[in-house]
Design a protein around this motif. Structure first.
Motif, PDB file in Angstrom:
ATOM      1  N   LEU B 148       0.827  -1.208   0.000  1.00  0.00           N
ATOM      2  CA  LEU B 148       0.000   0.000   0.000  1.00  0.00           C
ATOM      3  C   LEU B 148       0.866   1.264   0.000  1.00  0.00           C
ATOM      4  N   LEU B 149       1.910   1.268   0.833  1.00  0.00           N
ATOM      5  CA  LEU B 149       2.755   2.461   0.962  1.00  0.00           C
ATOM      6  C   LEU B 149       3.472   2.781  -0.337  1.00  0.00           C
ATOM      7  N   GLY B 151       2.824   1.678  -3.304  1.00  0.00           N
ATOM      8  CA  GLY B 151       1.860   1.973  -4.352  1.00  0.00           C
ATOM      9  C   GLY B 151       1.454   3.431  -4.294  1.00  0.00           C
ATOM     10  N   TYR B 152       1.228   3.935  -3.080  1.00  0.00           N
ATOM     11  CA  TYR B 152       0.882   5.350  -2.892  1.00  0.00           C
ATOM     12  C   TYR B 152       2.025   6.260  -3.343  1.00  0.00           C
ATOM     13  N   LEU B 153       3.270   5.809  -3.112  1.00  0.00           N
ATOM     14  CA  LEU B 153       4.426   6.626  -3.501  1.00  0.00           C
ATOM     15  C   LEU B 153       4.711   6.541  -5.003  1.00  0.00           C
ATOM     16  N   GLY B 154       3.939   5.742  -5.712  1.00  0.00           N
ATOM     17  CA  GLY B 154       4.098   5.686  -7.166  1.00  0.00           C
ATOM     18  C   GLY B 154       5.082   4.647  -7.659  1.00  0.00           C
ATOM     19  N   PHE B 167      -2.237  -1.390  -9.223  1.00  0.00           N
ATOM     20  CA  PHE B 167      -2.620  -0.008  -8.979  1.00  0.00           C
ATOM     21  C   PHE B 167      -2.867   0.678 -10.308  1.00  0.00           C
TER      22      PHE B 167
END
Lengths: 501, 168
Positions: B148-149, B151-154, B167
């Protein structure tokens, strides 16, 4: 652009919520890395280099720089509370800091360490602002021969000052330079040492090699001898030193600032040497030298100030000349190059927002670090209690994600693992890895300047001896190399400076 | 901590290090010969692609040969032989390396979640977590959290055999 308007530009850029967040993230991670033995600032910067590629150049450098000087703050916490240095520049702090903690004075030790670090860090930022412009202007007169000579000196001094066998350090420098030739030659376009592999056409990647050599190999070394840590259980109180503590520490802090800054500029010296020399100086000048090693606060104040002053000073040759004086600056240089920015004298005029943004962030970062390391010190004490057996897989996972995320090429994972295995074997045989990685970063620059010099001189090597700066600098390098290879001086150096920052 | 690691020294063999030095010497010679013959050193006024590798190869050969000669010199023999002690956890170290290599092979085929969970469990066990429930639970938590982390950071992590986890 004068200093005041430059600072205005810098603060205007940094006082944005996103930039403040990156600055805070950098110093927070740096402190964490400094607190936890097992992953130094170099390993942490290697891990975070890939995610920062997507950021702006200024944000990337601000965050990575924050890790570097944040680790200088954090390293002292574990030195004082556990008697194990969190990173190499905090080794000396164990001597008196831990003794102070055993006598119930952990609070003043931590407080003086943080405040001394703040003074040293701030001093170095101010001095950096003053020095970098005249140095950059001077550097504009440099040509390929001057740059070639300075890069040679940088790698030679780093090898000379190693705590291991100097001949081995020299071999590592040469190996790093050789690895830097792999890939397509920038002048002729001919592939070199690719042996038909398309993967090697782009050369040996800095990120997987650095992460393997520093991250993976460090984990493997720790697997070999897992350490037991016992943390002092007394509640930490009275973080602010007494008046008597300040009277004893004022002069060491002043001396540490200057000494640290001067050593930080020199290639190969840096924070580790600064902290050791500061300790030696303070012990020599003290009216109570017998107290050193038993809890003398000067033994904490001076070295901690010096190592932070040195960390700021290391930016001077990188930003003004484009030559990194140590492996950390080498990684920062690698980050700038990945963003398409060339550090050096033209950086100040072509990308003032990067330079002044970094300066402003260092001011703010030092303030954030005092807050993180004083009132919030209890948080770091809790972190210290996390067993290494839980940290180790997290570190390895960060390495894997980091290297894959940079290129989305699983072959880089194999390069990283192979580098980690090679790094572990090399360390077992007493080879140090910082000279290898610095040479890998500087190798292409060295070759370009060397070839351009020969083209300029129409093939005459005399260009390196008829121009004064290359002649002197290469002369010093030659003396150091011969000293390194001489049987009597090639053995292990007695000064345990460590080599990596 | 980034400090030089001092291996244990005592009485015994120093053959492994001599072997390494012999390899370095051979490598230097190979580089010099390959650069001269295959890449071409060009001319001094216009150095070719093999010029720098040739110089480096020669320097590397000389430095390694000098160090090798010093190691086998009679004076050095009189200092007492040193042992390159084998690590006590060699099996564990080898297991970690093999696990990481396997991760590189399987990551894109099976996907991040399916690959990371068992690999982390092995690593936790290698690090000293003896209870499988703790190792498995920690692995699962870390896998999900990092997925999750990052993925959020790209950071694009492969979904592999679970395409629903991709994602974007």
């Amino acid at each position: 652009m004068d200093i005041l308007s430059g600072l205005q530009t810098g603060f205007a850029a940094v006082l944005q919520p996103s930039m403040l967040l990156y600055c805070f993230a950098g110093v927070f991670i740096g402190t964490l890395v400094g607190v936890l033995p097992g992953l130094g600032p170099v390993g942490a910067m290697s891990l975070l280099l890939p995610p920062t590629i997507g950021l702006s150049p200024a944000a990337s450098i601000i965050m990575l720089a924050g890790i570097f000087y944040g680790a200088m703050y954090g390293g002292s916490t574990t030195s004082i509370l556990v008697n194990i240095p969190g990173e190499a520049a905090s080794v000396v702090t164990c001597l008196d800091g831990y003794q102070m903690a055993r006598r119930g004075r952990a609070g003043p030790a931590l407080g003086m360490s943080a405040l001394g670090s703040f003074v040293g860090g701030t001093f170095s930022v101010v001095a950096l602002m003053v020095l970098v412009f005249p140095l950059a202007e001077f550097a504009l007169k440099f040509g390929p021969p001057e740059y070639f000579a300075l890069i040679c000196l940088s790698m030679t001094v780093l090898s000379y000052l190693t705590s291991g066998a100097r001949s081995k350090a020299l071999l590592m420098v040469l190996l790093g330079l050789i690895l830097g030739t792999v890939g397509i030659d920038s002048v002729s376009g001919m592939p070199r040492f690719c042996f038909g592999s398309a993967f090697l056409l782009d050369g040996v990647g800095l990120i997987p090699v650095a992460m393997g050599l520093f991250g993976i190999s460090e984990v493997l070394v720790n697997l070999e001898s897992p350490e037991e840590r016992s943390i002092l259980n007394e509640r930490i109180t009275n973080l602010f030193p007494t008046l008597d503590d300040w009277k004893r520490s004022a002069a060491p802090i002043a001396r540490g600032s200057v000494l640290g800054f001067l050593l930080g500029i020199l290639p190969g010296a840096g924070a580790v040497m600064a902290s050791f020399l500061s300790y030696a100086v303070e012990k020599r000048l003290s009216k109570r030298p017998e107290e050193f090693g038993k809890g003398a606060i000067e033994g904490v104040a001076g070295p901690e100030t010096a190592n932070n002053a040195a960390s700021g000073a290391a930016f001077v040759p990188l930003l003004a000349l484009g030559i990194p004086p140590n492996i950390v600056m080498g990684l920062l240089m690698g980050a700038l190059v990945l963003h398409g920015v060339t550090p050096g004298p033209l950086l100040l005029t072509q990308h003032p927002e990067i330079f002044w943004g970094v300066i402003a962030s260092m001011y703010l970062g030092n303030v954030m670090l005092v807050i993180l390391n004083l009132p919030l010190v209890g948080m770091w004490v809790r972190v210290l209690r996390v067993p290494y057996k839980f940290l180790m897989p997290m570190i390895l996972l960060c390495c894997l994600i980091g290297v894959y995320g940079a290129s989305e090429n699983p072959a880089d994972i194999w390069v990283m693992v192979a580098s980690g295995a090679a790094g572990y074997v090399l360390r077992r045989f007493g080879y140090e890895l910082a000279p290898l990685v610095l040479a890998l970063v500087l190798g292409p620059l060295l070759e370009t300047n060397f070839r351009n010099s020969l083209t300029l001189s129409d093939g005459s090597f005399a260009i390196f001896v008829t121009r004064p700066i290359p002649a002197v600098v290469l002369g010093v390098s030659a003396v150091l190399v011969l000293t390194m290879l001489h049987p009597k001086t090639a053995k292990r150096s007695r000064l345990a400076v460590g080599s990596i920052e | 901590m980034d400090t030089p690691y001092a291996p244990a020294e005592g009485k015994g063999r120093k053959t492994p290090h001599l072997f390494v030095l012999a390899v370095w010497t051979g490598l230097g010679a190979f580089l010099a010969i390959h650069s001269w013959g295959r890449l071409g050193v060009g001319q001094i006024r216009s150095p070719g692609p093999g010029f720098m590798p040739f110089l480096l190869g020669v320097l590397f050969f000389l430095a390694a040969a000098v160090t090798f000669a010093r190691e086998v010199s009679p004076r050095r023999q009189g200092e007492g032989e040193r042992k390159e002690a084998l690590p006590s956890n060699l099996g564990k170290i080898a297991a970690v390396l093999v696990t990481l290599l396997a991760y590189g092979v399987l990551l894109e085929r099976l996907g991040y979640v399916v690959t990371t969970f068992p690999v982390l469990a092995v690593l936790f066990f290698a690090a000293g977590v003896r209870r499988w429930a703790v190792a498995a639970g920690s692995s699962l938590a870390l896998t999900v959290l990092t997925y999750l982390l990052f993925g959020y950071l790209g950071v694009l992590l492969p979904s592999g055999i679970l395409p629903a986890l991709s994602f974007g």
